[in-house]
Structure formats: C-alpha cells, structure tokens
Scaffold this active site. Structure first.
Site, PDB file in Angstrom:
ATOM      1  N   SER A  66       0.834  -1.193   0.000  1.00  0.00           N
ATOM      2  CA  SER A  66       0.000   0.000   0.000  1.00  0.00           C
ATOM      3  C   SER A  66       0.870   1.244   0.000  1.00  0.00           C
ATOM      4  O   SER A  66       2.085   1.171  -0.047  1.00  0.00           O
ATOM      5  CB  SER A  66      -0.901   0.006   1.235  1.00  0.00           C
ATOM      6  OG  SER A  66      -0.101   0.223   2.386  1.00  0.00           O
ATOM      7  N   LYS A  67       0.220   2.356   0.089  1.00  0.00           N
ATOM      8  CA  LYS A  67       0.953   3.627   0.050  1.00  0.00           C
ATOM      9  C   LYS A  67       1.959   3.692   1.184  1.00  0.00           C
ATOM     10  O   LYS A  67       2.969   4.355   1.088  1.00  0.00           O
ATOM     11  CB  LYS A  67       0.012   4.835   0.168  1.00  0.00           C
ATOM     12  CG  LYS A  67      -1.217   4.791  -0.705  1.00  0.00           C
ATOM     13  CD  LYS A  67      -2.426   4.238   0.065  1.00  0.00           C
ATOM     14  CE  LYS A  67      -2.987   3.055  -0.709  1.00  0.00           C
ATOM     15  NZ  LYS A  67      -3.786   2.139   0.092  1.00  0.00           N
ATOM     16  N   ARG A  68       1.641   2.987   2.272  1.00  0.00           N
ATOM     17  CA  ARG A  68       2.558   2.986   3.401  1.00  0.00           C
ATOM     18  C   ARG A  68       3.964   2.572   2.982  1.00  0.00           C
ATOM     19  O   ARG A  68       4.956   3.030   3.524  1.00  0.00           O
ATOM     20  CB  ARG A  68       2.071   2.009   4.480  1.00  0.00           C
ATOM     21  CG  ARG A  68       1.182   2.625   5.531  1.00  0.00           C
ATOM     22  CD  ARG A  68       1.005   1.685   6.707  1.00  0.00           C
ATOM     23  NE  ARG A  68       0.627   0.337   6.303  1.00  0.00           N
ATOM     24  CZ  ARG A  68       1.414  -0.719   6.459  1.00  0.00           C
ATOM     25  NH1 ARG A  68       2.595  -0.596   6.998  1.00  0.00           N
ATOM     26  NH2 ARG A  68       0.998  -1.914   6.080  1.00  0.00           N
TER      27      ARG A  68
END
Length: 494
Positions: free
Chosen positions: A256-258
RNA sequence: GCCCUCAUCGUCUAGGGGCCUAGGACAUCGGCCUUUCAAGCCGAAAACAGGGAUUCGAAUUCCCUUGAGGGCACCA
C-alpha cells in the site's frame, strides 16, 4: 468438449494510481483471457464519490496501455455490455435492489452512522466479536418504518443473510471454502447517496457482463460467501472464482501507500521497460517451472494457467526487477536503446548543455553504456561526462592511482599529453599501442598510466573502457581535460 | 477479539510419497576475464516453522501448535 466462452474483467476503482499489486491482477486476467482466446473487459468501479481521484482513470488507462494490456470491452472501446462505468449504471442497481426488497431478500435500514459506531464500540467493550451490524432494522414494524420515514431519513438497503446454515464456494486456487452464515453480516447493498456498494454493483455487473471467471486479489476471499449468497438470491449462476495471492511490501503486509507503493507509471518514468514489468509481475505468484525466468509476452500467454498460480503472498523485490530490466536492456539493439535514452538525455542532462543532443554523438556512446546501466534513466548520470564541458569537477586525489604518488602521476599526465598531441586522430587501437608503449618507456604498468588518464578525461574512476571513451570524446577534448588534470594536481601538491 | 487463508534459502520460486545428500533466479561472498566499472562465465554460503500421526518410506497426506497475512465500513 464444451468450449466455454472465457470472459474476465479487471475492475479497478479510480481512487488512486494503480500500483504493481493492482496491475498484477489485471495482468493475470489479461493473460488468462488471451491464453483462452477469451474476452478481457475493463470496468471502472466508480461508486465511491468521496474517494474519487481526478486523474486516477487516466493513470489506470495509461498503465494498461503502457504495458500493452489491451482490453476488448470497456472505456474508449465500448462493447455490448456497457456502459463500463458503474456510475452510469445506477438505474440497474436500483432495480435489482428493489427486486431483492420485493423478494424479501433485503430490507431498509435507518440506522445512523452514530448508532452503528456506538453499537460496535459497545460490542468491543463487552469483548464480543465485533460485527458490522446487529440487524436492528431487519424486523422493523410498519409503525417504526413510517416513523423513520416521516423523519425524512434516507435508508440504506441491506441484504438479508440467512440466519443459519453454511455457505460453501469453490476457489480455483484454494479449493472449497466454507463459512458459517452466522459469521456473515447483513451488508449494505445500496448506500443512502443512491450509489451501490461494491458488493451489489459487482454481482450485478459480473452477471450482466457474462463474466465467466473472477480473478481478483486475495483480500476479497472473505467477501465471497456474501457474493455467493447474493447470486443465489438473484437466482444467478455465479462465475468461477480464483483468489490471487497478494503482493506484499517488505514487511510482508499488503502492499500500500505505506510502503511508498509505487504507481506502475512511475516505473515507466524511471526508465523500466514494459516487458520487464510484465515478466516480473507474472512471476509474482505464478511460475512455469523450476528454471525459466525470462519470458516474452507471447510465451507468457502460451503458458499461463490458473493451476500454476501459487497460494502464498509475494514480497515485491525491487532488486530483482532492477536486474531483470538490465537483462532486457542488454538485449535491445543499439538503435532501440538509443531511442529510449535520447529523451532521457534531453531531460536529465544539466540544463547548460546545449540542446538538442546530437543523435550521431549518442550513437557512439550507446554501445559503451549498454551493459553498464540497468534503467534508461541511469544514462543521464552515468554518461554525463561525455556531454559536460571540459572544465570537469572532481577530487584531484582521484588522479593518483594505487602505488602512485603525486609526482609520478604528474609525470604520466605530462608525458601522455605530449605524446597524445602527436597522434593524428584518436581511435581505439592507436591509443592502445601509443599508451602502452608510453607506459613501458616510463617504466610504469599500463594501469598506472590508464588510471590517471581515465580520471582526467571523465572525472570518474568507473567508466566505460578508456580508449573507446577517449575516441568518442576526441583528441581535442581529451587533451584539454588532461591539461586541466595536470593543473589540478599541481595546485594541490603546491 | 471473531472468521478465513497461508507456511521451502534474506527475497521470488521448483517440488504434488521414493528421482531431494531439496533444484533455479535475485541479492550476498569468492574466482576467472580485465586498463577501471560493468557484463559474462565458474563456484560458495543459504530453506522444508515445531510436534504428533499414516507409511517400508514424507518437504510432499492427516491432526495439533506456532507464526504470518487478509477480512470483520453507507471503501473498493
């Protein structure tokens, strides 16, 4: 043998830029369709107005186009089962929601978000397993309903999950999976803003678009029993499901963007080849055998099968992608490679360097850097000294090679300058014989002569082969740079 | 917390009872080549989560444990 028509879809929601995880799902669907002579459909699931991102659609289409994952039906293409934007199919979802209502498979729910939240907190406080909904509105009296209606509350429509029994479905990758119906909640089908949820829209569309196989990410596995029940309520035959292993970040959690999940188009910007991406993504959760690593798109299509998709999540390994791009880049013809790096040079070289960059000049450089870069973008930093003016900046200490000192290096530079001035025109063989004999005469090893010249001519210790490099630079520039090196060295040695 | 899924080198994976003293690839380390750096070639190190059971025989089948991930929204 009955030849079933294969129809698959990639159904992204335009809530962000697609990353490898998303596109890998598209790739598997595409490969499956192409392998089976089937149809690959692109459907945009834009049912969440609040999360909509403006240029997400462009990014989705752009990513697919860059990779050559062409769709047979969908945006820009049309098709018999359109429209392919869910936001344009609202009437359809409404009528099916109403149908479920009429059949007693669904009900209106007037609960406020506040009540829902309170309910969940209470459950958690009582250490109960948290449910998404307690079915408060499932058995409302007519009186209660008219009361809510008179308050002007717009209800959502929820699906009535059977209160008992089990739901089993078959997954092509994992086999039969069974859920207790009591574990399932009465999910929302139609939101109060009039848009359907994923669950409703997805089932209605997959049915209407005659989807035969649903290849989607693993995260949907636990929604599948609900979907199965929905198909049953509609009296439709569900498609075949295959839940794909997920692509994970370095910490093994869902990409994910994380993780700074890179949009696929960013790899394009960084100078990766589409074929590298295809090949690499195909190998994330799929393999042919115990040895083949490099596949052309055609080979992938020929060999792809659901049976060989693995069950375990795959960590996205950037290093291997980088290596693979290098492998593909080295296979390119000089001409192809040049075509890819021209724009990179135009864009990446320092602004004071005159544009346009000379095609003819770059043509000479390409063979020298092909096996030394792994992405196109590296060309601009790796080969910049070919373009910079002769006043190179570097640490003069680099000029002094191993087992050399300042005076000896100076001696080499001065002698080389003198000798090279007598050479008519630089070419590889001539430079080699000239400089080797010079080393002999001076009583140095070849490397002790080559090394300071390399730094003098390029400002670097790691470069393409020296004679080729000097040939490309030409006599005049090399001599200027050698003189500069001599001056630099004299300055620091006082 | 509850439900579901998964479990082979650091990473991607091969393996579907004997061919496994577990194969390949990336990364790592060493060597060769060599004017540097690469590329290429050769080699090394590196894994079946644990415990039971079935079997003449288990990485491969079954059970338990453990671990990891996913899901539990009027998001997809």
């Amino acid at each position: 043998m009955s030849q079933q028509t294969i129809r698959v879809r990639f159904a992204p929601s335009p809530t962000g830029y697609p990353h490898v995880g998303n596109i890998r799902t598209a790739l598997f669907n595409w490969l499956f369709a192409r392998h089976n002579n089937g149809t690959f459909i692109l459907r945009i699931e834009d049912t969440d107005q609040s999360r909509k991102v403006d240029d997400a659609l462009d990014s989705i289409l752009g990513s697919l186009k860059w990779l050559g994952l062409d769709w047979d039906e969908g945006p820009e293409k049309g098709g018999e089962c359109g429209p392919y934007f869910q936001s344009e199919r609202l009437d359809l979802y409404h009528s099916y929601a109403q149908h479920l209502l009429d059949k007693g498979h669904a009900y209106k729910c007037y609960c406020s978000p506040e009540r829902l939240e309170q309910m969940r907190t209470d459950m958690a406080a009582r250490k109960e397993s948290v449910r998404s909904y307690d079915r408060y509105c499932r058995n409302l009296t007519n009186k209660q309903i008219s009361e809510y209606e008179s308050q002007g509350i717009t209800p959502v429509i929820r699906f009535k999950i059977p209160l008992e029994g089990q739901t089993t479905f078959h997954d092509l990758i994992r086999g039969d999976i069974t859920f207790e119906n009591t574990e399932l909640d009465d999910l929302v089908l139609l939101k109060s803003d009039g848009y359907p949820t994923y669950h409703l829209a997805n089932i209605v569309d997959d049915h209407h678009m005659k989807i035969s196989h649903v290849l989607r990410a693993d995260e949907w596995l636990s929604s599948t029993p609900r979907h199965t029940l929905l198909y049953k309520a509609f009296g439709w035959k569900p498609p075949l499901f295959a839940h794909l292993p997920m692509i994970l970040g370095p910490d093994k959690s869902k990409l994910s963007k994380r993780h700074g999940a890179t949009a696929v188009t960013e790899f394009q910007d960084q100078g990766y080849l589409p074929q590298t991406m295809i090949n690499f993504m195909a190998l994330l959760g799929w393999s042919l055998d115990d040895k083949t690593e490099i596949f052309s798109k055609e080979e992938l299509i020929r060999h792809f099968s659901i049976e060989r998709i693995s069950k375990t999540g795959a960590v996205f390994n950037h290093e291997k992608l980088y290596w693979m791009n290098g492998a593909y880049l080295r296979e390119l013809s000089h001409q192809d490679l040049q075509q890819h790096i021209m724009p990179v040079l135009e864009k990446g070289l320092p602004p004071h360097i005159a544009r346009p960059i000379s095609d003819e000049y770059v043509r000479k450089i390409v063979p020298l850097i092909q096996e030394r870069i792994n992405t196109f973008n590296e060309a601009a930093t790796y080969a910049d000294f070919f373009f910079l003016d002769d006043n190179l900046e570097y640490d003069p200490m680099l000029l002094i090679a191993k087992k050399m000192d300042s005076p000896s290096t100076l001696k080499v530079l001065i002698a080389a300058n003198e000798r090279l001035s007598t050479v008519e025109c630089f070419d590889h063989d001539l430079l080699e014989t000239t400089l080797r004999s010079l080393a002999d005469e001076l009583g140095f090893k070849a490397g002790q002569v080559f090394s300071p010249l390399r730094v003098a001519c390029t400002g670097r210790t790691a470069t393409p082969p020296l004679f080729e490099t000097m040939t490309v630079l030409g006599k005049e520039r090399c001599l200027a740079r050698i003189k500069l090196a001599t001056k630099k060295l004299q300055q620091i040695s006082g």
